[in-house]
Design a protein around this motif. Structure first.
Motif, PDB file in Angstrom:
ATOM      1  N   GLY A  59      18.777 -33.464  25.124  1.00  0.00           N
ATOM      2  CA  GLY A  59      17.873 -34.560  24.798  1.00  0.00           C
ATOM      3  C   GLY A  59      16.449 -34.072  24.582  1.00  0.00           C
ATOM      4  O   GLY A  59      16.233 -32.895  24.326  1.00  0.00           O
ATOM      5  N   PRO A  60      15.489 -34.976  24.718  1.00  0.00           N
ATOM      6  CA  PRO A  60      15.658 -36.409  25.000  1.00  0.00           C
ATOM      7  C   PRO A  60      15.977 -37.195  23.730  1.00  0.00           C
ATOM      8  O   PRO A  60      15.605 -36.792  22.627  1.00  0.00           O
ATOM      9  CB  PRO A  60      14.290 -36.810  25.563  1.00  0.00           C
ATOM     10  N   ASP A  61      16.651 -38.302  23.914  1.00  0.00           N
ATOM     11  CA  ASP A  61      17.047 -39.140  22.780  1.00  0.00           C
ATOM     12  C   ASP A  61      16.042 -40.248  22.489  1.00  0.00           C
ATOM     13  O   ASP A  61      16.180 -40.943  21.480  1.00  0.00           O
ATOM     14  CB  ASP A  61      18.422 -39.762  23.057  1.00  0.00           C
ATOM     15  N   ALA A  62      15.065 -40.434  23.369  1.00  0.00           N
ATOM     16  CA  ALA A  62      14.067 -41.490  23.171  1.00  0.00           C
ATOM     17  C   ALA A  62      12.808 -41.109  23.916  1.00  0.00           C
ATOM     18  O   ALA A  62      12.798 -40.194  24.747  1.00  0.00           O
ATOM     19  CB  ALA A  62      14.595 -42.843  23.656  1.00  0.00           C
ATOM     20  N   LEU A  63      11.729 -41.822  23.599  1.00  0.00           N
ATOM     21  CA  LEU A  63      10.463 -41.611  24.283  1.00  0.00           C
ATOM     22  C   LEU A  63      10.532 -42.191  25.696  1.00  0.00           C
ATOM     23  O   LEU A  63      11.393 -43.032  25.992  1.00  0.00           O
ATOM     24  CB  LEU A  63       9.329 -42.264  23.499  1.00  0.00           C
ATOM     25  N   PRO A  64       9.664 -41.782  26.600  1.00  0.00           N
ATOM     26  CA  PRO A  64       9.684 -42.335  27.961  1.00  0.00           C
ATOM     27  C   PRO A  64       9.405 -43.832  27.947  1.00  0.00           C
ATOM     28  O   PRO A  64       8.546 -44.328  27.201  1.00  0.00           O
ATOM     29  CB  PRO A  64       8.582 -41.558  28.686  1.00  0.00           C
ATOM     30  N   ASP A  65      10.164 -44.566  28.757  1.00  0.00           N
ATOM     31  CA  ASP A  65      10.011 -46.027  28.818  1.00  0.00           C
ATOM     32  C   ASP A  65       9.267 -46.479  30.065  1.00  0.00           C
ATOM     33  O   ASP A  65       9.204 -47.672  30.360  1.00  0.00           O
ATOM     34  CB  ASP A  65      11.384 -46.703  28.765  1.00  0.00           C
ATOM     35  N   GLY A  66       8.706 -45.536  30.822  1.00  0.00           N
ATOM     36  CA  GLY A  66       7.927 -45.895  31.996  1.00  0.00           C
ATOM     37  C   GLY A  66       8.733 -46.091  33.257  1.00  0.00           C
ATOM     38  O   GLY A  66       8.184 -46.542  34.262  1.00  0.00           O
ATOM     39  N   THR A  67       9.999 -45.767  33.239  1.00  0.00           N
ATOM     40  CA  THR A  67      10.841 -45.914  34.422  1.00  0.00           C
ATOM     41  C   THR A  67      11.404 -44.555  34.824  1.00  0.00           C
ATOM     42  O   THR A  67      11.299 -43.571  34.086  1.00  0.00           O
ATOM     43  CB  THR A  67      11.994 -46.898  34.159  1.00  0.00           C
ATOM     44  N   ALA A  68      12.036 -44.540  35.975  1.00  0.00           N
ATOM     45  CA  ALA A  68      12.649 -43.312  36.465  1.00  0.00           C
ATOM     46  C   ALA A  68      14.121 -43.211  36.086  1.00  0.00           C
ATOM     47  O   ALA A  68      14.781 -42.250  36.473  1.00  0.00           O
ATOM     48  CB  ALA A  68      12.510 -43.225  37.981  1.00  0.00           C
ATOM     49  N   ALA A  69      14.643 -44.180  35.329  1.00  0.00           N
ATOM     50  CA  ALA A  69      16.060 -44.185  34.985  1.00  0.00           C
ATOM     51  C   ALA A  69      16.303 -44.078  33.488  1.00  0.00           C
ATOM     52  O   ALA A  69      17.456 -44.196  33.049  1.00  0.00           O
ATOM     53  CB  ALA A  69      16.724 -45.463  35.521  1.00  0.00           C
ATOM     54  N   GLY A  70      15.280 -43.862  32.684  1.00  0.00           N
ATOM     55  CA  GLY A  70      15.463 -43.786  31.240  1.00  0.00           C
ATOM     56  C   GLY A  70      15.910 -42.414  30.782  1.00  0.00           C
ATOM     57  O   GLY A  70      16.198 -41.503  31.572  1.00  0.00           O
ATOM     58  N   ASP A  71      15.972 -42.252  29.433  1.00  0.00           N
ATOM     59  CA  ASP A  71      16.345 -40.955  28.870  1.00  0.00           C
ATOM     60  C   ASP A  71      15.295 -39.885  29.169  1.00  0.00           C
ATOM     61  O   ASP A  71      15.611 -38.701  29.255  1.00  0.00           O
ATOM     62  CB  ASP A  71      16.526 -41.088  27.351  1.00  0.00           C
ATOM     63  N   TRP A  72      14.055 -40.310  29.293  1.00  0.00           N
ATOM     64  CA  TRP A  72      12.964 -39.390  29.633  1.00  0.00           C
ATOM     65  C   TRP A  72      12.261 -39.966  30.862  1.00  0.00           C
ATOM     66  O   TRP A  72      11.248 -40.651  30.772  1.00  0.00           O
ATOM     67  CB  TRP A  72      12.006 -39.267  28.457  1.00  0.00           C
ATOM     68  N   PRO A  73      12.791 -39.735  32.057  1.00  0.00           N
ATOM     69  CA  PRO A  73      12.285 -40.423  33.254  1.00  0.00           C
ATOM     70  C   PRO A  73      10.914 -39.916  33.679  1.00  0.00           C
ATOM     71  O   PRO A  73      10.552 -38.760  33.455  1.00  0.00           O
ATOM     72  CB  PRO A  73      13.350 -40.095  34.314  1.00  0.00           C
ATOM     73  N   LEU A  74      10.178 -40.825  34.305  1.00  0.00           N
ATOM     74  CA  LEU A  74       8.880 -40.472  34.887  1.00  0.00           C
ATOM     75  C   LEU A  74       9.070 -40.046  36.335  1.00  0.00           C
ATOM     76  O   LEU A  74       9.919 -40.573  37.060  1.00  0.00           O
ATOM     77  CB  LEU A  74       7.921 -41.662  34.829  1.00  0.00           C
TER      78      LEU A  74
END
Length: 430
Positions: free
Chosen positions: A237-252
Motif C-alpha cells: 500500500g497505501p491504497d488511500a490517503l490518511p483518513d484521520g483514524t487509526a484503523a484506515g489504510d494509512w493509520p495515524l
C-alpha cells in the motif's frame, strides 16, 4: 593559551629589564672618580635612593614595577568588556572559561582556580568604578504560573484536536485536522518563546543554526504518519490517503504524539530545575572540574525525570485512546527534542541541528528504500527495514533512529552543559 603566556612572559621580561637598569645605575653612582667605591656617599644616601632624581610620577618601590607587569591587570584589559558588563564574579569566570582560561592557566596568575581569579577581577573593576562588589551569585528567579500554563497549552490543543478527529467524518475531519495542526504549532511556538525553554537572551546573535525548526516538524510529522505509511508500504500500500483514524489504510499514530504534546509541562519544569540547580552549583564550586562533576548528575537526573513523566503520559494516552502507547517511539523522540532544546537554550545550536537533521533524513531514507524496492531489481534495498519491522514492528525504525541521535546529543550535552560558560546568563530566565 599562547596569548596569555606571551603576555605574562613579556611582563616578566619588562620587570627584569627594569631591575637590571636600576641596579646598573646604583652601581655606577657608587663609584668614585678614580673607580673606587664612595663608601661615605653610599652610607649618607638613604636606603632605596638612587643617585639620580626620580622621574615624576614614578617611585622606586617594588609595587610600581609589579603594577607595570601585573598579569591580572593585563588580563582585565584584554577582557574589559566582560568585566564591565558582568553582574557577579561567576559571570566573569564563565566568560574566561569560554575564552579558554582553565584552572591551570589561573595558576600562572597566582590563583588556585578560575573562580578565585574572577573574584579578584570583579573586585578590582568594582573598586575602579565605585560600585560595591557582589560576590553572591544571582539566583534564577522562581518559575511562575505563566510558563507552566504555556507548557500546558500544546497538550490541551492536541487533546481537543484528537477528540475532533474522533467525532467528525469526511471533509469536516480534514478541516479539523488542519486546524488542529495549526493550533498545536502555535501553542508550541508560544511555549518556546517564553519561559525556561526560550532562547531569548541566552543564545548569541547569529548562532541559530538554519533548518532546526524544519527538521523538528519533519520528525513530528513522521511520528504521526510515518509508522502507518511504513507498515502499509511493506504490504503493497497505501491504497488511500490518511483518513484521520487509526484503523484506515494509512493509520495515524496519535497516542505517542499526544503524549509528546502533553509533555510540555514536564519539559518546562525540568529545564527550569536544571538551570536553577546549575546556578547553585556554580555558586558553591571552587573550580571548573568541580563544577562539571557536580552538574553532570544534575543533568542526568533532570533528564531521567522528564523521561519518566513522558512514559507515564504515553501510557495514559494509549489507555484513553485505546491504541498502542508507543513507549519506544515517544521516549526516543522526546529525549531527542528535549536535549536539542536544552542545548539551544544554553548557546549550542550546531550539534542539535545536525542530530535532528540526521534523524529526519534517516527516517526519510527508510521510507524511500521501501518504496524504491518496488522497482525491478531493487528488492534488496528494503531488506534491512523489512527485517527490522519483522522483529520489532514499524515503530522500531523511529525508535532506533531517534534513540541513536538522542544518545549522541546526550554525550555532547554532558560535556557542553557542564561548563560554567553555558550558564553565564542563567539568571536572565523569565
Amino acid at each position: 593559551m599562547s596569548d596569555l603566556e606571551d603576555l605574562e612572559e613579556q611582563g616578566e621580561q619588562r620587570e627584569r629589564g627594569e631591575q637590571g637598569e636600576q641596579g646598573g645605575r646604583r652601581e655606577q653612582g657608587e663609584q668614585g672618580e678614580n673607580g673606587r667605591p664612595c663608601v661615605a656617599a653610599a652610607s649618607a644616601r638613604p636606603a632605596g635612593s638612587s643617585g639620580e632624581p626620580s622621574a615624576p610620577g614614578r617611585g622606586p618601590s617594588a609595587p610600581s614595577r609589579r603594577g607595570a607587569a601585573d598579569p591580572v591587570k593585563t588580563l582585565m584589559h584584554r577582557h574589559r568588556d566582560l568585566c564591565r558588563q558582568a553582574v557577579d564574579p561567576l559571570e566573569i569566570a564563565a566568560g574566561l572559561e569560554a575564552h579558554g582560561v582553565t584552572d591551570r592557566t589561573a595558576a600562572r596568575f597566582r590563583h588556585r582556580d578560575v573562580f578565585s581569579l574572577a573574584e579578584e577581577m570583579y573586585a578590582r573593576i568594582s573598586r575602579d568604578t565605585g560600585t560595591p562588589a557582589r560576590p553572591e551569585a544571582a539566583a534564577v528567579p522562581p518559575m511562575g504560573l505563566g510558563p507552566l500554563a504555556l507548557g500546558l497549552l500544546p497538550g490541551v490543543l492536541g487533546a481537543v484536536a484528537v477528540a475532533g478527529l474522533r467525532l467528525t467524518e469526511g471533509r469536516t475531519r480534514l478541516a479539523v485536522a488542519a486546524l488542529g495542526v495549526l493550533a498545536v504549532g502555535l501553542g508550541l511556538r508560544a511555549m518556546l518563546r517564553h519561559g525556561p525553554l526560550s532562547t531569548g537572551g541566552h543564545t548569541p546573535a547569529g548562532a541559530h543554526a538554519p533548518g532546526t525548526r524544519g527538521w523538528t516538524c519533519l520528525l513530528l510529522a513522521y511520528a504521526l504518519l510515518g509508522d502507518g505509511l511504513l507498515d502499509a508500504a511493506l504490504t503493497g500500500g497505501p491504497d488511500a490517503l490518511p483518513d484521520g483514524t487509526a484503523a484506515g489504510d494509512w493509520p495515524l499514530t496519535t497516542a505517542p504524539v499526544l503524549a509528546l504534546a502533553l509533555a510540555g509541562v514536564p519539559a518546562v519544569w525540568t529545564a527550569h530545575l536544571f538551570a536553577a540547580g546549575a546556578r547553585r552549583k556554580m555558586a558553591t564550586s571552587r573550580g571548573l572540574e568541580e563544577f562539571a562533576a557536580s552538574v553532570r548528575p544534575l543533568l542526568l537526573g533532570t533528564f531521567g525525570l522528564f523521561l519518566c513523566a513522558l512514559a507515564a503520559l504515553a501510557a495514559v494516552c494509549g489507555a484513553v485512546l485505546d491504541e498502542p502507547a508507543g513507549h519506544a517511539q515517544a521516549l526516543a523522540l522526546g529525549a531527542l527534542l528535549l536535549l536539542a532544546r536544552l542545548l539551544a537554550v544554553h548557546g549550542s545550536t550546531r550539534a542539535p541541528a545536525v542530530a535532528l537533521g540526521a534523524a529526519a533524513l534517516a527516517e526519510a531514507a527508510a521510507q524511500a528504500c521501501v518504496l524504491a524496492a518496488r522497482l525491478p531489481g531493487c528488492r534488496p534495498l528494503a531488506a534491512p527495514v523489512d527485517t527490522l519491522v519483522a522483529l520489532w514492528g514499524p515503530g522500531s525504525v523511529q525508535a532506533l533512529v531517534c534513540g541513536a541521535a538522542a544518545l549522541a546529543l546526550l554525550v555532547h550535552a554532558s560535556r557542553t552543559l557542564t561548563r560554567a560558560s553555558a550558564h553565564a546568563r542563567a539568571e536572565e530566565q523569565p
